[in-house]
Design a protein around this motif. Structure first.
Motif, PDB file in Angstrom:
ATOM      1  N   ALA A 150       0.829  -1.209   0.000  1.00 41.05           N
ATOM      2  CA  ALA A 150       0.000   0.000   0.000  1.00 41.05           C
ATOM      3  C   ALA A 150       0.861   1.255   0.000  1.00 41.05           C
ATOM      4  O   ALA A 150       0.533   2.248  -0.664  1.00 41.05           O
ATOM      5  N   PHE A 151       1.970   1.228   0.721  1.00 41.64           N
ATOM      6  CA  PHE A 151       2.879   2.375   0.760  1.00 41.64           C
ATOM      7  C   PHE A 151       3.442   2.670  -0.632  1.00 41.64           C
ATOM      8  O   PHE A 151       3.475   3.821  -1.079  1.00 41.64           O
ATOM      9  N   LYS A 152       3.855   1.634  -1.339  1.00 43.41           N
ATOM     10  CA  LYS A 152       4.384   1.827  -2.686  1.00 43.41           C
ATOM     11  C   LYS A 152       3.287   2.247  -3.647  1.00 43.41           C
ATOM     12  O   LYS A 152       3.484   3.150  -4.479  1.00 43.41           O
ATOM     13  N   LEU A 153       2.119   1.610  -3.552  1.00 44.97           N
ATOM     14  CA  LEU A 153       0.990   1.946  -4.425  1.00 44.97           C
ATOM     15  C   LEU A 153       0.631   3.418  -4.310  1.00 44.97           C
ATOM     16  O   LEU A 153       0.305   4.074  -5.309  1.00 44.97           O
ATOM     17  N   ASN A 154       0.707   3.972  -3.106  1.00 45.75           N
ATOM     18  CA  ASN A 154       0.340   5.363  -2.869  1.00 45.75           C
ATOM     19  C   ASN A 154       1.515   6.323  -3.071  1.00 45.75           C
ATOM     20  O   ASN A 154       1.517   7.430  -2.530  1.00 45.75           O
ATOM     21  N   GLY A 155       2.502   5.895  -3.823  1.00 39.19           N
ATOM     22  CA  GLY A 155       3.554   6.806  -4.266  1.00 39.19           C
ATOM     23  C   GLY A 155       4.615   7.122  -3.243  1.00 39.19           C
ATOM     24  O   GLY A 155       5.243   8.186  -3.330  1.00 39.19           O
ATOM     25  N   ALA A 170      -3.033   1.455 -11.737  1.00 40.96           N
ATOM     26  CA  ALA A 170      -4.232   1.655 -10.928  1.00 40.96           C
ATOM     27  C   ALA A 170      -4.548   0.383 -10.154  1.00 40.96           C
ATOM     28  O   ALA A 170      -4.299  -0.734 -10.632  1.00 40.96           O
ATOM     29  N   MET A 171      -5.087   0.571  -8.951  1.00 41.81           N
ATOM     30  CA  MET A 171      -5.610  -0.533  -8.139  1.00 41.81           C
ATOM     31  C   MET A 171      -7.055  -0.207  -7.795  1.00 41.81           C
ATOM     32  O   MET A 171      -7.332   0.832  -7.188  1.00 41.81           O
ATOM     33  N   TRP A 172      -7.994  -1.082  -8.198  1.00 41.03           N
ATOM     34  CA  TRP A 172      -9.418  -0.866  -7.956  1.00 41.03           C
ATOM     35  C   TRP A 172      -9.914  -1.819  -6.872  1.00 41.03           C
ATOM     36  O   TRP A 172      -9.672  -3.025  -6.943  1.00 41.03           O
ATOM     37  N   ASN A 173     -10.558  -1.239  -5.857  1.00 41.52           N
ATOM     38  CA  ASN A 173     -11.196  -2.015  -4.795  1.00 41.52           C
ATOM     39  C   ASN A 173     -10.195  -2.898  -4.054  1.00 41.52           C
ATOM     40  O   ASN A 173     -10.567  -3.931  -3.488  1.00 41.52           O
ATOM     41  N   ASP A 174      -8.929  -2.500  -4.048  1.00 40.46           N
ATOM     42  CA  ASP A 174      -7.865  -3.256  -3.377  1.00 40.46           C
ATOM     43  C   ASP A 174      -7.764  -4.690  -3.899  1.00 40.46           C
ATOM     44  O   ASP A 174      -7.249  -5.565  -3.217  1.00 40.46           O
ATOM     45  N   ALA A 231       8.717   0.531 -26.779  1.00 39.59           N
ATOM     46  CA  ALA A 231       8.431  -0.849 -26.383  1.00 39.59           C
ATOM     47  C   ALA A 231       7.326  -0.857 -25.338  1.00 39.59           C
ATOM     48  O   ALA A 231       7.508  -0.306 -24.242  1.00 39.59           O
ATOM     49  N   PRO A 232       6.172  -1.465 -25.620  1.00 36.63           N
ATOM     50  CA  PRO A 232       5.079  -1.488 -24.646  1.00 36.63           C
ATOM     51  C   PRO A 232       5.261  -2.581 -23.594  1.00 36.63           C
ATOM     52  O   PRO A 232       5.729  -3.680 -23.889  1.00 36.63           O
ATOM     53  N   TYR A 233       4.890  -2.241 -22.361  1.00 38.06           N
ATOM     54  CA  TYR A 233       4.887  -3.168 -21.220  1.00 38.06           C
ATOM     55  C   TYR A 233       3.499  -3.179 -20.617  1.00 38.06           C
ATOM     56  O   TYR A 233       2.839  -2.140 -20.535  1.00 38.06           O
ATOM     57  N   TRP A 234       3.029  -4.337 -20.198  1.00 34.76           N
ATOM     58  CA  TRP A 234       1.709  -4.421 -19.582  1.00 34.76           C
ATOM     59  C   TRP A 234       1.755  -5.285 -18.328  1.00 34.76           C
ATOM     60  O   TRP A 234       2.624  -6.142 -18.165  1.00 34.76           O
ATOM     61  N   ARG A 235       0.784  -5.042 -17.449  1.00 34.96           N
ATOM     62  CA  ARG A 235       0.689  -5.781 -16.190  1.00 34.96           C
ATOM     63  C   ARG A 235      -0.760  -5.850 -15.756  1.00 34.96           C
ATOM     64  O   ARG A 235      -1.491  -4.844 -15.806  1.00 34.96           O
ATOM     65  N   LEU A 236      -1.228  -7.011 -15.338  1.00 32.17           N
ATOM     66  CA  LEU A 236      -2.578  -7.202 -14.818  1.00 32.17           C
ATOM     67  C   LEU A 236      -2.508  -8.220 -13.682  1.00 32.17           C
ATOM     68  O   LEU A 236      -1.871  -9.272 -13.837  1.00 32.17           O
ATOM     69  N   ALA A 237      -3.120  -7.913 -12.548  1.00 33.20           N
ATOM     70  CA  ALA A 237      -3.058  -8.826 -11.400  1.00 33.20           C
ATOM     71  C   ALA A 237      -4.311  -8.690 -10.555  1.00 33.20           C
ATOM     72  O   ALA A 237      -4.963  -7.638 -10.523  1.00 33.20           O
ATOM     73  N   TRP A 238      -4.643  -9.769  -9.844  1.00 35.55           N
ATOM     74  CA  TRP A 238      -5.757  -9.794  -8.901  1.00 35.55           C
ATOM     75  C   TRP A 238      -5.214 -10.275  -7.562  1.00 35.55           C
ATOM     76  O   TRP A 238      -4.481 -11.266  -7.498  1.00 35.55           O
ATOM     77  N   GLN A 239      -5.568  -9.563  -6.480  1.00 36.95           N
ATOM     78  CA  GLN A 239      -5.165 -10.000  -5.150  1.00 36.95           C
ATOM     79  C   GLN A 239      -6.392 -10.200  -4.275  1.00 36.95           C
ATOM     80  O   GLN A 239      -7.402  -9.502  -4.418  1.00 36.95           O
TER      81      GLN A 239
END
Length: 452
Positions: free
Chosen positions: A58-63, A223-227, A260-268
């Protein structure tokens, strides 16, 4: 000395070092400027640094902007910009000492060498304003005897409500694909978290697995939606720090054409004492080796990953963490083939990694890791040469890493590590066509690092 006696010596040396380490005193930290900014011990953010806890993610996510200290502030007005500034420079320092050796000496070199230091780093890491923070690292390399730019992630973060749920979003400027990521199953922050720089390492690796680190510059959004749902996308260009600008590409085999495009998708998901993340990431690169014009090579990396954590309340809240990733790379090396650097244009390369750690209350950690790389054999691309490459042109390597770590204080770490190879650069025996076996490269490594 026989191979068995040498291995036994490594084992007993490891036992002795760990025994000495375990007689030290008590207490634990990671990047100390973050700890000073938040007023929290680094065990709030880390288990084994750089492995993150939920609060650390959360600390990293919030910059990197959460703070527990008074700020120098000025409210924004119509004709005046606002200000929110730490009362100190968010600076930290790191130094690492190491001792390592292999089962059989590398030809013409001494075995079991001290590096004093192996590396040292300076960090500018922390909040720059209400919504902007940084992780900027400059590292001294003892073998090169110079400082160089290391991992960098400068980000803007904010939040809003979307579809009735919390949405944290932001932008990142960084120099290493996956360095913005929150999990330790992606390459920039994956296991092993420390390692020797004086022992042989497998030659073949996918481009996204460290092949572009600190050699590119990129801008992206996340972006992180709904944690729960996390997504990120970025574009990268070659930077080639230490080489003339504007870039003419003559220095390097990888020169990104276009972007060069980079992508990332994850669910926690958290389920009681259990936590699970599953995701995918990848990248596509078009590159001209040794130039900025002409025929191009194409790399497409697609990966899946997962991270599992479990807290054990009946065992003093000890935790278990497991990380795994699989990366598949498809390449069309038309340019390299045209330069006689490859025997064929089309190749595949795959990497699988799995590691698990048992954390003894943020003070001790024991980790077991497994790695396997395999792909298309090419005697020109993986040319014959002693030790570091493959006599058969086969890129395959297969092995394991055992590690124990101890933190007498949160900003001091002692680690003992052993890496064994079942296969190295395509073979078990005589893999380099010069008489060296995979077992000759088995390595023991001891390190102490201090952050202040």
């Amino acid at each position: 000395m026989s191979s068995l006696k040498e291995i036994n010596k490594y084992i007993w040396t490891m036992v002795a070092v760990v025994g000495l380490v375990l007689m030290g005193s008590t207490k634990l930290q990671a990047i100390t400027s973050f700890a000073r900014q938040t007023g929290l011990p680094c065990s709030s953010c880390h288990t084994i640094p750089p492995e993150l806890t939920p609060f650390g993610r959360a600390f990293k996510l919030n910059g990197y902007t959460m703070t527990g200290m008074p700020q120098i502030t000025a409210k924004p007005a119509r004709q005046e910009a606002g200000l929110s500034l730490n009362r100190y420079m968010p600076i930290a320092a790191f130094i690492q000492f190491a001792y390592a050796g292999t089962n059989r000496p590398q030809p013409g070199t001494a075995n079991w060498n001290f590096e004093f230091p192996q590396a040292a780093s300076l960090f500018l890491a922390g909040a720059m304003s209400d919504h902007v923070g940084s992780f900027i690292q400059v590292t001294y390399d003892a073998q090169g005897d110079h400082f160089s730019w290391d991992n960098t992630d400068v980000r803007y973060s904010n939040r809003k409500t979307f579809a009735g749920k919390d949405l944290v979003y932001g932008f990142t400027f960084n120099n290493n694909p996956t360095v913005e990521d929150l999990w330790n199953d992606t390459p920039a922050w994956g296991f092993p978290w420390v390692g020797p720089d004086q022992t042989p390492a497998p030659m073949a690796g996918t481009l996204i697995d460290g092949g572009l680190g600190q050699d590119v510059g990129g801008v992206g959004t996340y972006a992180m939606w709904n944690d729960h749902l996390y997504g990120a996308a970025a574009i990268y260009r070659s930077a080639h720090i230490g080489n003339p600008q504007p870039n003419d590409g003559t220095c390097c085999d990888i020169n990104i054409r276009g972007a060069a495009p980079y992508w990332r998708l994850a669910w926690q998901q958290t389920m009681g004492n259990n936590y699970l993340e599953v995701g995918t990431y990848g990248m596509h690169v078009a590159s001209t080796p040794g130039g900025i014009m002409g025929p191009e090579d194409y790399f497409t990396d697609v990966a899946v990953d997962s991270q599992y954590e479990r807290v054990l309340p009946t065992l003093n809240n000890n935790t278990i963490s497991v990380h795994t990733t699989y990366i598949h790379e498809s390449t069309n090396l038309e340019a390299t083939y045209g330069l006689s650097g490859a025997a064929m244009p089309n190749h595949d390369l795959s990497t699988f990694k799995l590691d698990g750690t048992y954390h003894f209350r943020n003070k001790y950690g024991a980790t077991v890791g497994y790695f396997n790389t395999w792909g298309t054999a090419d005697p020109a691309l993986y040319a014959q040469d002693p030790i570091d490459v493959s006599g058969s042109g086969n890129p395959g390597s297969d092995g394991y890493t055992l590690q124990v770590a101890y933190w007498p204080w949160q900003n001091i770490d002692f680690t003992a590590q052993y890496t064994g190879y079942l296969k190295f650069n395509g073979g078990k025996t005589n893999y380099d066509a010069a008489g060296r076996n995979a077992s000759d490269n088995k390595a023991a490594y001891f390190t102490a690092w201090f952050i202040f």
